[in-house]
Design an enzyme around this catalytic site. Structure first.
Site, PDB file in Angstrom:
ATOM      1  N   GLU A  96      50.489 -54.141  51.638  1.00 20.44           N
ATOM      2  CA  GLU A  96      51.508 -53.390  52.342  1.00 20.44           C
ATOM      3  C   GLU A  96      52.251 -54.312  53.303  1.00 20.44           C
ATOM      4  O   GLU A  96      51.694 -55.303  53.782  1.00 20.44           O
ATOM      5  CB  GLU A  96      50.879 -52.218  53.107  1.00 20.44           C
ATOM      6  CG  GLU A  96      50.364 -51.147  52.159  1.00 20.44           C
ATOM      7  CD  GLU A  96      49.729 -49.952  52.858  1.00 20.44           C
ATOM      8  OE1 GLU A  96      49.733 -48.880  52.250  1.00 20.44           O
ATOM      9  OE2 GLU A  96      49.242 -50.085  53.988  1.00 20.44           O
ATOM     10  N   CYS A 109      56.950 -57.102  59.142  1.00 21.43           N
ATOM     11  CA  CYS A 109      55.525 -57.266  59.425  1.00 21.43           C
ATOM     12  C   CYS A 109      54.822 -57.480  58.086  1.00 21.43           C
ATOM     13  O   CYS A 109      54.808 -56.579  57.245  1.00 21.43           O
ATOM     14  CB  CYS A 109      55.024 -56.012  60.137  1.00 21.43           C
ATOM     15  SG  CYS A 109      53.255 -56.025  60.436  1.00 21.43           S
ATOM     16  N   CYS A 116      40.708 -57.310  54.831  1.00 19.61           N
ATOM     17  CA  CYS A 116      40.430 -58.197  55.959  1.00 19.61           C
ATOM     18  C   CYS A 116      38.923 -58.315  56.122  1.00 19.61           C
ATOM     19  O   CYS A 116      38.181 -57.358  55.876  1.00 19.61           O
ATOM     20  CB  CYS A 116      41.050 -57.649  57.245  1.00 19.61           C
ATOM     21  SG  CYS A 116      40.861 -58.757  58.672  1.00 19.61           S
ATOM     22  N   CYS A 120      37.284 -55.320  62.762  1.00 22.59           N
ATOM     23  CA  CYS A 120      37.562 -54.771  64.090  1.00 22.59           C
ATOM     24  C   CYS A 120      37.416 -53.248  64.044  1.00 22.59           C
ATOM     25  O   CYS A 120      37.944 -52.587  63.163  1.00 22.59           O
ATOM     26  CB  CYS A 120      38.967 -55.170  64.552  1.00 22.59           C
ATOM     27  SG  CYS A 120      39.172 -56.955  64.687  1.00 22.59           S
ATOM     28  N   CYS A 123      40.554 -50.766  63.776  1.00 19.65           N
ATOM     29  CA  CYS A 123      41.603 -51.069  62.798  1.00 19.65           C
ATOM     30  C   CYS A 123      41.252 -50.481  61.434  1.00 19.65           C
ATOM     31  O   CYS A 123      40.134 -50.652  60.946  1.00 19.65           O
ATOM     32  CB  CYS A 123      41.774 -52.579  62.699  1.00 19.65           C
ATOM     33  SG  CYS A 123      42.992 -53.074  61.476  1.00 19.65           S
ATOM     34  N   CYS A 339      50.695 -50.586  63.679  1.00 18.17           N
ATOM     35  CA  CYS A 339      49.631 -51.580  63.796  1.00 18.17           C
ATOM     36  C   CYS A 339      48.276 -50.977  63.475  1.00 18.17           C
ATOM     37  O   CYS A 339      47.912 -49.928  64.011  1.00 18.17           O
ATOM     38  CB  CYS A 339      49.568 -52.091  65.232  1.00 18.17           C
ATOM     39  SG  CYS A 339      50.754 -53.352  65.596  1.00 18.17           S
TER      40      CYS A 339
HETATM   41  N1  SAH Z   1      44.394 -60.125  62.138  1.00 15.59           N
HETATM   42  C1  SAH Z   1      45.535 -60.320  62.953  1.00 15.59           C
HETATM   43  C2  SAH Z   1      46.785 -59.558  62.514  1.00 15.59           C
HETATM   44  C3  SAH Z   1      46.620 -58.088  62.157  1.00 15.59           C
HETATM   45  S1  SAH Z   1      46.340 -56.908  63.445  1.00 15.59           S
HETATM   46  C4  SAH Z   1      45.224 -60.012  64.396  1.00 15.59           C
HETATM   47  O1  SAH Z   1      44.125 -59.589  64.670  1.00 15.59           O
HETATM   48  O2  SAH Z   1      46.066 -60.237  65.243  1.00 15.59           O
HETATM   49  C5  SAH Z   1      47.806 -56.809  64.347  1.00 15.59           C
HETATM   50  C6  SAH Z   1      47.624 -56.111  65.705  1.00 15.59           C
HETATM   51  O3  SAH Z   1      47.336 -54.713  65.538  1.00 15.59           O
HETATM   52  C7  SAH Z   1      46.460 -56.654  66.517  1.00 15.59           C
HETATM   53  O4  SAH Z   1      46.925 -57.021  67.774  1.00 15.59           O
HETATM   54  C8  SAH Z   1      45.476 -55.484  66.616  1.00 15.59           C
HETATM   55  O5  SAH Z   1      44.782 -55.523  67.837  1.00 15.59           O
HETATM   56  C9  SAH Z   1      46.403 -54.297  66.518  1.00 15.59           C
HETATM   57  N2  SAH Z   1      45.747 -53.071  66.058  1.00 15.59           N
HETATM   58  C10 SAH Z   1      44.741 -52.944  65.177  1.00 15.59           C
HETATM   59  N3  SAH Z   1      44.422 -51.661  64.991  1.00 15.59           N
HETATM   60  C11 SAH Z   1      45.253 -50.943  65.776  1.00 15.59           C
HETATM   61  C12 SAH Z   1      45.450 -49.553  65.994  1.00 15.59           C
HETATM   62  N4  SAH Z   1      44.727 -48.650  65.363  1.00 15.59           N
HETATM   63  N5  SAH Z   1      46.416 -49.192  66.856  1.00 15.59           N
HETATM   64  C13 SAH Z   1      47.192 -50.100  67.476  1.00 15.59           C
HETATM   65  N6  SAH Z   1      47.072 -51.416  67.290  1.00 15.59           N
HETATM   66  C14 SAH Z   1      46.107 -51.838  66.456  1.00 15.59           C
END
Ligand code: SAH
Length: 354
Positions: A96, A109, A116, A120, A123, A339
């Site tokens: 995506e 983006c 991944c 986290c 996420c 995000c």
């Molecule tokens: N792996 C990379 C890029 C992908 S995540 C990284 O960690 O930066 C991109 C951003 O989305 C990160 O800053 C992460 O903290 C944020 N993110 C992840 N899950 C989220 C959510 N449910 N709501 C808002 N931001 C989120």
């Protein structure tokens, strides 16, 4: 029709690889630059149509090679104009990507991996697990596909590696993509138009910094409390925060644009006064600014977004401690395009008109 499985896909090749190819065909080096420009600058995907090349060369290229980039398999549009894309990859698999409109320019983006590996807790992409790294062609091809769909002119868009995957886990794919994105005969982007966002891997941040034209850096810090960070970002537990701060500081040294710390604001988890104080200390040590991100909730995740008043109190504490902070408003949430929401939920619902 060439047999695609046997033919080599030229899309994603670096200029040096094309140089070796044209040399093997007895052609002068400038032919490689013409092919590079046709594929990436002009998005011309049929070698037979590369009219600045001699017919014989075009024929030989078509016999043995194909030029295939990711293509749009589905698109959903949010009320705020954000578009979420499902892209099919020529080698198989899907990713995506999201296009976010602003007054001046689009932000694309893009993804660096299918799934991944970092897990986290907040996420949705993490829940997919890790399938594989994307190749340079699969990364720059997302940009080409979104540019074609949005009609964004050359140079009039930003790129953020904030889609699926951890870009510094796929350093080879991302560095190959950056070379094509930055090359004047390729996408011709300025380095400050590209942001690489990472969970924060100090040695890999150093390798990114050693590029001739490093992109902007964003680090998803989430919290400067080491125990809480290990809990929320289990795969990053081996990272010492002192090393991370030092790597970020070194990255920013001598650059105009400071690295950014991304902090997704989780109610009652990382949004209290002591968290703000620890974050401010980290930001000063790293010489970074802070971007507070609204959490995008989904029923599957056990977190809530911080209330607005709390976010603004947090921001004020940062500012009193001498740290520059901003709040990023969520975009495209109604279509799960925001995000941390890229997880193949309903992305293919509507197919674009051809
Ligand atoms: N792996 C990379 C890029 C992908 S995540 C990284 O960690 O930066 C991109 C951003 O989305 C990160 O800053 C992460 O903290 C944020 N993110 C992840 N899950 C989220 C959510 N449910 N709501 C808002 N931001 C989120």
């Amino acid at each position: 029709m060439p047999d695609i499985s046997a033919a080599r896909n030229l899309y994603g090749s670096a200029l040096a690889e094309l140089g070796a190819l044209v040399a093997s065909l007895g052609e002068p080096p400038y032919r490689a630059r013409q092919i590079f420009r046709a594929m990436y600058r002009r998005d011309a995907l049929v070698p037979a149509g590369w009219s600045d090349l001699p017919a014989g060369l075009r024929r030989r290229l078509s016999e043995r090679h194909v030029v295939r980039r990711p293509w749009v398999a589905g698109r959903r549009d949010a009320a705020d104009g954000t578009r979420k894309y499902l892209l099919d990859l020529p080698a198989g698999g899907q990713v995506e990507a999201v296009a976010i409109p602003a007054r001046e320019r689009w932000t694309f983006c893009i993804s660096s991996q299918i799934g991944c590996a970092f897990g986290c807790r907040f996420c949705m992409t993490a829940r997919l697990g890790f399938t594989r790294h994307l190749t340079p062609g699969e990364i720059v091809g997302q940009v080409a596909a979104l540019r074609a769909d949005t009609g964004a002119p050359h140079g009039a868009y930003n790129i953020v590696f904030m889609g699926m995957g951890e870009p510094l886990h796929n350093l080879r794919g991302v560095m190959g993509a950056l070379e094509i994105l930055l090359h004047p005969l390729g996408f011709a982007l300025r380095p400050r138009r590209i942001t690489v966002s990472t969970v924060g891997l100090p040695d890999r941040i150093a390798r990114l910094a050693s590029l001739p034209e490093p992109p902007r850096l964003a680090v998803s810090l989430v919290t400067a409390d080491p125990a809480l960070r290990r809990e929320l970002m289990p795969a990053a537990r081996a990272v010492r925060l002192e090393d991370l701060a030092a790597a970020i500081r070194a990255y920013g040294a001598g650059r105009r644009d400071r690295p950014t710390l991304e902090v997704v604001m989780l109610a009652g988890v990382n949004d209290g006064p002591s968290h703000a104080a620890a974050l401010a200390r980290f930001a000063r040590a790293a010489r970074a600014k802070v971007n507070l991100i609204e959490f995008n909730p989904t029923p599957e995740l056990p977190f809530r977004p911080s209330p607005e008043a709390r976010v603004h109190g947090f921001l004020r504490s940062l500012s009193r401690a001498g740290v520059v902070g901003t709040v990023r408003r969520s975009r495209g949430r109604d279509i799960d395009a925001a995000c941390g929401q890229l997880a193949f939920t309903g992305a293919a619902a509507e197919r674009p008109a051809r």
